[in-house]
Design an enzyme around this catalytic site. Sequence first.
Site, PDB file in Angstrom:
ATOM      1  N   GLY A  75       0.840  -1.092  -0.009  1.00 12.36           N
ATOM      2  CA  GLY A  75      -0.032  -0.056   0.029  1.00 12.36           C
ATOM      3  C   GLY A  75       0.874   1.390   0.158  1.00 12.36           C
ATOM      4  O   GLY A  75       0.681   2.325   0.632  1.00 12.36           O
ATOM      5  N   GLY A 126      -0.532   4.797  -0.995  1.00 13.63           N
ATOM      6  CA  GLY A 126      -1.685   5.202  -0.261  1.00 13.63           C
ATOM      7  C   GLY A 126      -1.295   6.574   0.659  1.00 13.63           C
ATOM      8  O   GLY A 126       0.120   6.850   0.673  1.00 13.63           O
ATOM      9  N   GLN A 127      -2.150   7.064   1.550  1.00 11.26           N
ATOM     10  CA  GLN A 127      -1.972   8.219   2.317  1.00 11.26           C
ATOM     11  C   GLN A 127      -0.662   8.172   3.160  1.00 11.26           C
ATOM     12  O   GLN A 127       0.150   8.964   3.131  1.00 11.26           O
ATOM     13  CB  GLN A 127      -3.084   8.770   2.916  1.00 11.26           C
ATOM     14  CG  GLN A 127      -2.831  10.043   3.419  1.00 11.26           C
ATOM     15  CD  GLN A 127      -4.144  10.404   4.583  1.00 11.26           C
ATOM     16  OE1 GLN A 127      -4.772   9.434   4.858  1.00 11.26           O
ATOM     17  NE2 GLN A 127      -4.267  11.480   5.135  1.00 11.26           N
ATOM     18  N   ILE A 162       3.250  -1.822  -4.515  1.00  8.52           N
ATOM     19  CA  ILE A 162       1.866  -1.004  -5.151  1.00  8.52           C
ATOM     20  C   ILE A 162       1.150  -1.998  -6.018  1.00  8.52           C
ATOM     21  O   ILE A 162       1.659  -2.590  -6.728  1.00  8.52           O
ATOM     22  CB  ILE A 162       2.653   0.138  -6.018  1.00  8.52           C
ATOM     23  CG1 ILE A 162       3.364   1.321  -5.183  1.00  8.52           C
ATOM     24  CG2 ILE A 162       1.720   0.698  -6.670  1.00  8.52           C
ATOM     25  CD1 ILE A 162       4.197   2.173  -5.677  1.00  8.52           C
ATOM     26  N   ARG A 163      -0.209  -1.696  -5.856  1.00  9.43           N
ATOM     27  CA  ARG A 163      -1.253  -2.579  -6.355  1.00  9.43           C
ATOM     28  C   ARG A 163      -1.578  -2.171  -7.984  1.00  9.43           C
ATOM     29  O   ARG A 163      -1.038  -2.900  -8.892  1.00  9.43           O
ATOM     30  CB  ARG A 163      -2.361  -2.771  -5.654  1.00  9.43           C
ATOM     31  CG  ARG A 163      -3.275  -3.876  -6.226  1.00  9.43           C
ATOM     32  CD  ARG A 163      -4.277  -4.181  -5.379  1.00  9.43           C
ATOM     33  NE  ARG A 163      -5.327  -2.923  -5.129  1.00  9.43           N
ATOM     34  CZ  ARG A 163      -6.206  -3.010  -6.001  1.00  9.43           C
ATOM     35  NH1 ARG A 163      -6.819  -3.692  -6.857  1.00  9.43           N
ATOM     36  NH2 ARG A 163      -7.050  -1.948  -5.744  1.00  9.43           N
ATOM     37  N   ASP A 174      -0.063  -7.256  -4.559  1.00  8.74           N
ATOM     38  CA  ASP A 174      -1.481  -7.263  -4.124  1.00  8.74           C
ATOM     39  C   ASP A 174      -1.673  -8.410  -3.017  1.00  8.74           C
ATOM     40  O   ASP A 174      -1.331  -9.652  -3.256  1.00  8.74           O
ATOM     41  CB  ASP A 174      -2.496  -7.757  -5.512  1.00  8.74           C
ATOM     42  CG  ASP A 174      -3.794  -7.828  -5.062  1.00  8.74           C
ATOM     43  OD1 ASP A 174      -4.174  -7.799  -3.879  1.00  8.74           O
ATOM     44  OD2 ASP A 174      -4.797  -7.775  -5.998  1.00  8.74           O
ATOM     45  N   TYR A 205     -15.671  -1.690   7.607  1.00  5.32           N
ATOM     46  CA  TYR A 205     -14.520  -1.405   7.833  1.00  5.32           C
ATOM     47  C   TYR A 205     -14.017  -1.593   9.443  1.00  5.32           C
ATOM     48  O   TYR A 205     -12.956  -2.200   9.748  1.00  5.32           O
ATOM     49  CB  TYR A 205     -14.125   0.093   7.511  1.00  5.32           C
ATOM     50  CG  TYR A 205     -12.855   0.625   7.682  1.00  5.32           C
ATOM     51  CD1 TYR A 205     -11.658  -0.050   7.186  1.00  5.32           C
ATOM     52  CD2 TYR A 205     -12.725   1.771   8.663  1.00  5.32           C
ATOM     53  CE1 TYR A 205     -10.307   0.660   7.507  1.00  5.32           C
ATOM     54  CE2 TYR A 205     -11.557   2.437   8.933  1.00  5.32           C
ATOM     55  CZ  TYR A 205     -10.262   1.774   8.170  1.00  5.32           C
ATOM     56  OH  TYR A 205      -9.038   2.206   8.595  1.00  5.32           O
ATOM     57  N   LYS A 225     -11.548  -4.358  11.204  1.00  7.80           N
ATOM     58  CA  LYS A 225     -10.544  -3.677  11.939  1.00  7.80           C
ATOM     59  C   LYS A 225     -10.239  -4.540  13.268  1.00  7.80           C
ATOM     60  O   LYS A 225      -9.308  -4.876  13.870  1.00  7.80           O
ATOM     61  CB  LYS A 225     -10.291  -2.287  12.020  1.00  7.80           C
ATOM     62  CG  LYS A 225      -9.958  -1.465  10.820  1.00  7.80           C
ATOM     63  CD  LYS A 225      -8.585  -1.887  10.695  1.00  7.80           C
ATOM     64  CE  LYS A 225      -8.073  -1.588   9.117  1.00  7.80           C
ATOM     65  NZ  LYS A 225      -6.761  -2.097   8.739  1.00  7.80           N
ATOM     66  N   ILE A 242      -6.329  10.723   9.713  1.00  9.24           N
ATOM     67  CA  ILE A 242      -4.746  11.104   9.561  1.00  9.24           C
ATOM     68  C   ILE A 242      -4.990  12.408   8.424  1.00  9.24           C
ATOM     69  O   ILE A 242      -5.828  12.226   7.327  1.00  9.24           O
ATOM     70  CB  ILE A 242      -4.001  10.056   9.069  1.00  9.24           C
ATOM     71  CG1 ILE A 242      -3.914   8.989   9.922  1.00  9.24           C
ATOM     72  CG2 ILE A 242      -2.574  10.827   8.526  1.00  9.24           C
ATOM     73  CD1 ILE A 242      -3.324   9.148  11.270  1.00  9.24           C
TER      74      ILE A 242
HETATM   75  N1  SER Z   1      -9.606   7.479   8.243  1.00 11.64           N
HETATM   76  C1  SER Z   1     -10.256   6.279   8.388  1.00 11.64           C
HETATM   77  C2  SER Z   1     -11.651   6.536   7.807  1.00 11.64           C
HETATM   78  O1  SER Z   1     -12.206   7.415   7.767  1.00 11.64           O
HETATM   79  C3  SER Z   1     -10.320   5.846   9.829  1.00 11.64           C
HETATM   80  O2  SER Z   1      -9.377   4.936  10.007  1.00 11.64           O
HETATM   81  O3  SER Z   1     -12.185   5.597   7.084  1.00 11.64           O
END
Ligand code: SER
Length: 320
Positions: free
Chosen positions: A8, A11-12, A34-35, A53, A143, A147, A173
Site C-alpha cells: 500500500g 496510499g496516504q 503498489i497494486r 496485491d 471497515y 479492523k 490522518i
Molecule cells: N480515516 C479512516 C476512515 O475515515 C479511519 O481510520 O475511514
Amino acid sequence: MSKILVIGSAGQIGSELTLLLREMYGGSNVVAGIRKTKPSDKLSETGPCEVVDALDTDGLASVVNKYKIDTIINMAAILSATGEKNPMLAWDVNMNGLINVLEIAREHRMKQVLVPSSIAVFGPSTPVDNTPQETVLKPTTMYGVTKVAGELLGDYYVKRYGLDVRGLRYPGIISHETLPGGGTTDYAVAIYYEAVKNNRYTCFVKEDTRLPMMYMPDCLKATIDLMQADFSKLRHHCDFNVGAMSFSAEELAASVKKQMPGFEISYEPDSRQDIADSWPNSVDDSAAREEWGWQPEYDLDAMTADMLRAIKEKHDKGLI
Ligand code: SER
C-alpha cells in the site's frame, strides 16, 4: 539490517512512510508494494517498487523471496466510506489480504509485521469521550468489523506462533503529500485544499462532529516508535489507542479562518455522518504512552499553519 516491504505504498500513509523508512534504513532495504497506481517519481527514484496485491499469495511470495523480506507493513485497506459502498470488497481486502500477510510472515519466521487498526473499531455503544484502551468494540461499519477482527487476528499470531505483530488504532490522518481515499475523516484534509483553491468548503459532516485526528508527522512518529519499541515491554500488541488532537468540524474551520479570514464553510451532511457519529470524540492513549513512550507534537493550529503553507506551495506551482 531489516528488509522491509510496505504494502500500500501509494496510499496516504504508505507513501510517506516508505520514504521515511528509506531515509532511515537505506533505499534498497525498503520495497514499495503498489497494486495498480503508477508509483510517484519520489517512490520509484528512491528504491525498489514492485506490484504487490496482498490477495495474490503467489505474487506476494515471489516479492518476499526476491528481496528476502523480513518485515511487512500492511497499509493496504478499504476505508470506511468505500467499505459501506462495497462491504464484500472491504472484507476481502482487509481480511483475506491480512491473513495472507500473517501467514507468509509466519512461514518465513519474519522479524516483524505491522498491521494498522483504526478508531473505526469503536461503535455507538463505546464511551465517546477519552475512549478507554479496553472497551466495547461493536462497530457498525464493515471497515470497523474488519479492523476488530484484524486486531484479534494479529494478537492471535503473537500468542499462538510467537510472531512479532504490532498495530495502532489510527485516528483520522491529515496530510498534504498523498490524498486519503474513501474515508470518513477525509473532510479534515479536503477543507485545506478547498480553502487554498476556492476559499470555501462544503463539509459532508455537521459542524459539531468531533473526531480524534492526527497530523502526518505524528502518524509517522507513532508508527516508527511502535515498530522500534522493545517487544518484551509490550502488554498490548495490535490495538494501541493513539491520540493527538480532537476537534469539531467547526473548530477546524475556525482554525483555517484564523489564517484565511475570508474563508467560508457550509455543511451538507451525507451518509458519512452516521459513520462519524458512531466513532469517539477522543481516545485515552495512556497504554501507548506507558508501553512505548508515545507523545504527539502537533496541535490543531500548528497543523493548520503547516498544511496551508504546503498546499499553497503546490497551488503556486500549478500542481493542484
Ligand atoms: N480515516 C479512516 C476512515 O475515515 C479511519 O481510520 O475511514
